[in-house]
Design a protein around this motif. Structure first.
Motif, PDB file in Angstrom:
ATOM      1  N   MET A   2       0.774  -1.141  -0.213  1.00 15.45           N
ATOM      2  CA  MET A   2       0.036  -0.085  -0.093  1.00 15.45           C
ATOM      3  C   MET A   2       1.009   1.327  -0.141  1.00 15.45           C
ATOM      4  O   MET A   2       0.767   2.066  -0.851  1.00 15.45           O
ATOM      5  CB  MET A   2      -1.033   0.110   1.307  1.00 15.45           C
ATOM      6  N   ARG A   3       1.954   1.229   1.033  1.00 16.52           N
ATOM      7  CA  ARG A   3       2.657   2.407   0.968  1.00 16.52           C
ATOM      8  C   ARG A   3       3.413   2.636  -0.250  1.00 16.52           C
ATOM      9  O   ARG A   3       3.710   3.753  -0.783  1.00 16.52           O
ATOM     10  CB  ARG A   3       3.715   2.523   2.129  1.00 16.52           C
ATOM     11  N   PHE A   4       4.041   1.475  -0.598  1.00 12.65           N
ATOM     12  CA  PHE A   4       4.563   1.539  -1.983  1.00 12.65           C
ATOM     13  C   PHE A   4       3.956   1.954  -3.109  1.00 12.65           C
ATOM     14  O   PHE A   4       4.251   2.912  -3.808  1.00 12.65           O
ATOM     15  CB  PHE A   4       5.175  -0.167  -2.404  1.00 12.65           C
ATOM     16  N   LEU A   5       2.551   1.606  -3.410  1.00 15.65           N
ATOM     17  CA  LEU A   5       1.806   2.156  -4.499  1.00 15.65           C
ATOM     18  C   LEU A   5       1.594   3.629  -4.052  1.00 15.65           C
ATOM     19  O   LEU A   5       1.493   4.398  -5.290  1.00 15.65           O
ATOM     20  CB  LEU A   5       0.457   1.404  -4.506  1.00 15.65           C
ATOM     21  N   ARG A   6       1.407   3.900  -2.828  1.00 16.40           N
ATOM     22  CA  ARG A   6       1.124   5.425  -2.694  1.00 16.40           C
ATOM     23  C   ARG A   6       2.391   6.360  -3.017  1.00 16.40           C
ATOM     24  O   ARG A   6       2.382   7.257  -4.008  1.00 16.40           O
ATOM     25  CB  ARG A   6       1.005   5.603  -1.268  1.00 16.40           C
ATOM     26  N   GLU A   7       3.496   5.712  -2.621  1.00 21.81           N
ATOM     27  CA  GLU A   7       4.903   6.466  -2.922  1.00 21.81           C
ATOM     28  C   GLU A   7       4.888   6.718  -4.369  1.00 21.81           C
ATOM     29  O   GLU A   7       5.364   7.646  -5.092  1.00 21.81           O
ATOM     30  CB  GLU A   7       5.995   5.987  -2.297  1.00 21.81           C
ATOM     31  N   SER A   8       4.786   5.461  -5.194  1.00 26.41           N
ATOM     32  CA  SER A   8       4.978   5.575  -6.440  1.00 26.41           C
ATOM     33  C   SER A   8       3.941   6.521  -7.390  1.00 26.41           C
ATOM     34  O   SER A   8       4.357   7.017  -8.142  1.00 26.41           O
ATOM     35  CB  SER A   8       4.772   4.087  -7.068  1.00 26.41           C
ATOM     36  N   TYR A   9       2.950   6.458  -6.558  1.00 29.58           N
ATOM     37  CA  TYR A   9       1.941   7.266  -7.228  1.00 29.58           C
ATOM     38  C   TYR A   9       2.183   8.726  -7.153  1.00 29.58           C
ATOM     39  O   TYR A   9       2.075   9.709  -8.071  1.00 29.58           O
ATOM     40  CB  TYR A   9       0.464   7.112  -6.658  1.00 29.58           C
ATOM     41  N   ILE A  10       2.854   9.087  -6.073  1.00 30.35           N
ATOM     42  CA  ILE A  10       3.339  10.362  -5.708  1.00 30.35           C
ATOM     43  C   ILE A  10       4.244  10.980  -6.627  1.00 30.35           C
ATOM     44  O   ILE A  10       4.214  12.144  -7.268  1.00 30.35           O
ATOM     45  CB  ILE A  10       3.883  10.737  -4.139  1.00 30.35           C
ATOM     46  N   VAL A  11       5.260  10.034  -6.992  1.00 28.29           N
ATOM     47  CA  VAL A  11       6.254  10.204  -7.809  1.00 28.29           C
ATOM     48  C   VAL A  11       6.010  10.306  -9.285  1.00 28.29           C
ATOM     49  O   VAL A  11       6.065  11.282 -10.109  1.00 28.29           O
ATOM     50  CB  VAL A  11       7.200   9.200  -7.739  1.00 28.29           C
ATOM     51  N   PHE A  12       4.766   9.356  -9.785  1.00 22.24           N
ATOM     52  CA  PHE A  12       4.047   9.407 -10.927  1.00 22.24           C
ATOM     53  C   PHE A  12       3.425  10.610 -11.207  1.00 22.24           C
ATOM     54  O   PHE A  12       3.606  11.120 -12.389  1.00 22.24           O
ATOM     55  CB  PHE A  12       3.190   8.114 -10.905  1.00 22.24           C
ATOM     56  N   ARG A  13       2.744  10.960 -10.396  1.00 22.92           N
ATOM     57  CA  ARG A  13       1.810  12.354 -10.519  1.00 22.92           C
ATOM     58  C   ARG A  13       2.674  13.387 -10.574  1.00 22.92           C
ATOM     59  O   ARG A  13       2.589  14.273 -11.568  1.00 22.92           O
ATOM     60  CB  ARG A  13       1.104  12.328  -9.218  1.00 22.92           C
ATOM     61  N   ARG A  14       3.869  13.566  -9.900  1.00 22.70           N
ATOM     62  CA  ARG A  14       4.801  14.816 -10.345  1.00 22.70           C
ATOM     63  C   ARG A  14       5.380  14.592 -11.531  1.00 22.70           C
ATOM     64  O   ARG A  14       5.633  15.514 -12.269  1.00 22.70           O
ATOM     65  CB  ARG A  14       5.941  14.389  -8.976  1.00 22.70           C
ATOM     66  N   GLN A  15       5.772  13.433 -11.829  1.00 15.50           N
ATOM     67  CA  GLN A  15       6.459  13.302 -13.383  1.00 15.50           C
ATOM     68  C   GLN A  15       5.280  13.670 -14.512  1.00 15.50           C
ATOM     69  O   GLN A  15       5.588  14.365 -15.344  1.00 15.50           O
ATOM     70  CB  GLN A  15       6.856  12.039 -13.680  1.00 15.50           C
ATOM     71  N   LEU A  16       4.126  13.293 -14.012  1.00 14.10           N
ATOM     72  CA  LEU A  16       3.104  13.410 -15.097  1.00 14.10           C
ATOM     73  C   LEU A  16       3.009  14.790 -15.287  1.00 14.10           C
ATOM     74  O   LEU A  16       2.593  15.710 -16.448  1.00 14.10           O
ATOM     75  CB  LEU A  16       1.968  12.663 -14.690  1.00 14.10           C
ATOM     76  N   ARG A  17       2.974  15.451 -14.079  1.00 12.75           N
ATOM     77  CA  ARG A  17       2.578  17.070 -14.102  1.00 12.75           C
ATOM     78  C   ARG A  17       3.604  17.763 -14.961  1.00 12.75           C
ATOM     79  O   ARG A  17       3.283  18.798 -15.574  1.00 12.75           O
ATOM     80  CB  ARG A  17       2.530  17.695 -12.588  1.00 12.75           C
ATOM     81  N   MET A  18       4.937  17.505 -14.628  1.00 13.21           N
ATOM     82  CA  MET A  18       5.781  18.164 -15.148  1.00 13.21           C
ATOM     83  C   MET A  18       6.033  17.792 -16.860  1.00 13.21           C
ATOM     84  O   MET A  18       6.268  18.781 -17.604  1.00 13.21           O
ATOM     85  CB  MET A  18       7.264  17.531 -15.009  1.00 13.21           C
ATOM     86  N   ASN A  19       5.543  16.730 -17.189  1.00 13.42           N
ATOM     87  CA  ASN A  19       5.375  16.447 -18.916  1.00 13.42           C
ATOM     88  C   ASN A  19       4.233  17.119 -19.429  1.00 13.42           C
ATOM     89  O   ASN A  19       4.450  17.732 -20.393  1.00 13.42           O
ATOM     90  CB  ASN A  19       5.110  14.896 -18.896  1.00 13.42           C
ATOM     91  N   LEU A  20       3.290  17.356 -18.771  1.00 11.41           N
ATOM     92  CA  LEU A  20       2.085  17.945 -19.228  1.00 11.41           C
ATOM     93  C   LEU A  20       2.405  19.445 -19.374  1.00 11.41           C
ATOM     94  O   LEU A  20       1.602  20.307 -20.277  1.00 11.41           O
ATOM     95  CB  LEU A  20       0.762  17.562 -18.342  1.00 11.41           C
TER      96      LEU A  20
END
Lengths: 322, 251
Positions: free
Chosen positions: B1-19
């Motif tokens: 669970m924590r792993f998914l949450r942390e991955s998601y935080i990193v993913f969201r940040r990356q996506l935001r930068m890409n967009l």
């Protein structure tokens, strides 16, 4: 708060065919008490950042052990990371991201909720005079603002201990002074322990309760700035004679006042030396010189600085090689 | 669970930068379109030799793998820039899982790849490609795994070299033989036997074949299994390498 014993870090480097082992940190013992501001002082390449990276779990010590905030850096690194904040030299935010987003994401990686991270981040923004910068891109901020943003990132999870690596490098004097105020407030208002590396003597002097000096990977001194300075034998005195022929007379008079082992240096019209309690000794010296018909152009008496301390400890000036 | 949450935080940040920089997203989507429109027609006279009824049934799967591999190879360049900004270091002093720091970035690369794959397949279909749905699904899954492997390897390489000047030639050296020996553009069966033998040692050829056969609806073991196994193996290996680099001291 920090206790390190015998920390060693070696790097393998290669020059042509020869492989050499560089001992960047060579048996460092460190103690930092809770609520202290400790300046970690040394020239570039002395092993400051390497020591810091070991204490912040970014680098596994080659040998030795360290406890930070009560946890072992090698075996309990996650607990250490939760307890400390680290502000690196290189910054912490993506240059094209928005400052506020970066702060929130960073807080969330520490397990804070989004709302919690936002609230704490906004508090820190106003505390660090970054109002209105929440949606700005870090690359559009001034150097001082960007450093303050980096510090906000390091404080988002309310750590008990903060490591600051060369926080004011590259800042103009005004931004530096401003940052110093913020750094001392950390301890004065929140009781945060601060461990700050610097190669600026004035910075270590102005901020630290205690200074730890490192050179060639070894700790060469650890004491309060005052005690360190008083270890240097006496104040420096610089006398300029009007007639260069009289310099030897002045040198002889000055030499009578200096400690054994300290030399008096004659440099053209200037005669320099160190004497204890210059304030009481100099009037007598001047009277003697007047009686000997020596005319002086100028006289300068200076309290020892940390640079003198550094020179006395390592045989080199900290400013060399800058 | 924590792993998914942390991955998601990193993913969201990356996506935001890409967009925030949609130009790159558009270029990424446009490339396969150009290949389909400008290279696809060259294959038309070869339909007999390719053993398909429409050249795009042959070409789209190859393009998918190429997209997965080569697009993802460049993922590491962004990471070098992040490292220079101090972002990687800042993330590594948080208690977040090192694997999550990599995984969040991989998710971003995979999402981008998925969108590109949909564009490619959709356009291929318009141009006359025909394939069963489950074949397309399997093909895209394999593409994503291959892309994930390359993105992970690229990130690992980026953190190891920390220099675009070193990375660019390394990628070129790897890419050239992969492109030439994998039968992405033309089937290896057109070449002399020594070239075919050489290409048998190139895992990517088996991956391309697996995707191609899957598009043809041929799910027999010897047509799809080896390529799939290669893909999964490379993915696991690359993620392991990537995580190790994120974990490693001094990265």
């Amino acid at each position: 708060m920090i206790r390190a014993r015998g920390l060693v870090q070696t790097f393998k480097s290669r020059q042509g065919r020869e492989k050499t082992e560089v001992r960047a940190v060579d048996g460092v013992d460190l103690d930092v008490a809770e609520g202290e501001i400790v300046g970690f002082l040394g020239p570039n390449g002395a092993g400051k950042t390497t020591t810091l990276r070991m204490l912040t779990t970014l680098l596994r010590p080659t040998a030795g052990e360290a406890t930070v905030a009560g946890y072992d850096v090698a075996t309990q690194s996650k607990d250490v990371r939760r307890a400390i904040g680290y502000v690196s030299q290189s910054g912490a935010t993506g240059s094209v991201a928005r400052a506020g987003d970066e702060v929130i994401d960073h807080g969330m990686l520490y397990g804070m909720s989004q709302a919690e991270a936002r609230q704490r981040g906004q508090e820190l923004f106003s505390q660090f005079e970054l109002d209105g910068m929440w949606t700005r891109q870090p690359k559009t901020l001034s150097g001082g603002q960007r450093r303050r943003l980096d510090i906000v990132m390091g404080l988002i999870h309310v750590p008990r201990l903060v490591f600051l690596d060369e926080p004011t490098t590259g800042l103009d004097p005004q931004a530096r002074a401003n940052l110093w105020t913020h750094i001392s407030n950390l301890r004065d208002q929140r009781g945060t322990t601060v461990f700050i590396t610097t190669h600026y003597l004035d910075e270590a002097d102005a901020l630290s309760d205690r200074i730890i000096v490192i050179d060639h990977g070894k700790i060469v001194a650890a004491d309060t700035p005052e005690n360190l300075k008083s270890q240097v034998a006496g104040d420096s005195v610089d006398l300029e004679v009007a007639d260069i022929a009289q310099a030897p007379v002045v040198a002889k008079a000055l030499d009578a006042l200096t400690e054994d082992g300290d030399r008096v240096v004659v440099d053209g019209r200037h005669v320099r030396g160190r004497i204890r309690r210059a304030g009481t000794a100099v009037p007598g010296l001047l009277r003697d010189l007047t009686q000997a018909d020596v005319e002086l152009n100028s006289i300068e008496v200076r309290r020892p600085t940390l640079d003198d301390v550094f020179l006395a400890l390592t045989g080199r000036s900290l400013r060399e090689g800058e | 669970m924590r792993f998914l949450r942390e991955s998601y935080i990193v993913f969201r940040r990356q996506l935001r930068m890409n967009l925030r920089n949609p130009a790159w997203v558009l270029i990424g989507a446009f490339q396969p379109v150009l290949y389909l429109l400008l290279f696809g027609p060259l294959l038309k006279p070869l339909i007999g030799a390719l053993g398909v009824e429409n050249e795009y049934t042959f070409f789209v799967p190859g393009m998918l793998v190429q997209l997965g591999l080569f697009g993802a190879f460049f993922a590491g360049f962004g990471l070098i820039a992040e490292w220079r900004d101090g972002v990687v270091e800042a993330e590594r002093v948080t208690p977040a899982s090192r694997t999550a720091l990599l995984m969040g970035r991989l998710w971003r690369d995979l999402l981008q790849l998925f969108v590109q794959a949909l564009i490619l397949v959709g356009l291929g279909y318009l141009l006359g490609m025909r394939a069963p749905l489950r074949g397309i699904v399997l093909g895209i899954v394999l593409t994503l795994l291959a892309g994930g492997a390359c993105a992970a390897a690229s990130n690992a390489l980026a953190l190891t070299t920390k220099s675009e000047d070193v990375m660019a030639p390394v990628i070129n050296v790897v890419m050239m033989p992969v492109l030439l020996l994998s039968g992405i553009l033309l089937p290896m069966s057109l070449g002399p036997s020594w070239l075919q033998t050489a290409s048998d040692y190139m895992p990517v050829k088996h991956m391309v074949n697996a995707v191609r056969n899957s598009f043809l609806g041929d799910f027999t073991v010897d047509k799809v299994l080896w390529g799939s196994l290669w893909t999964v193996a490379l993915f696991v290996l690359a993620v392991w390498w990537g995580t190790r680099t994120f974990r490693k001291e001094n990265a």
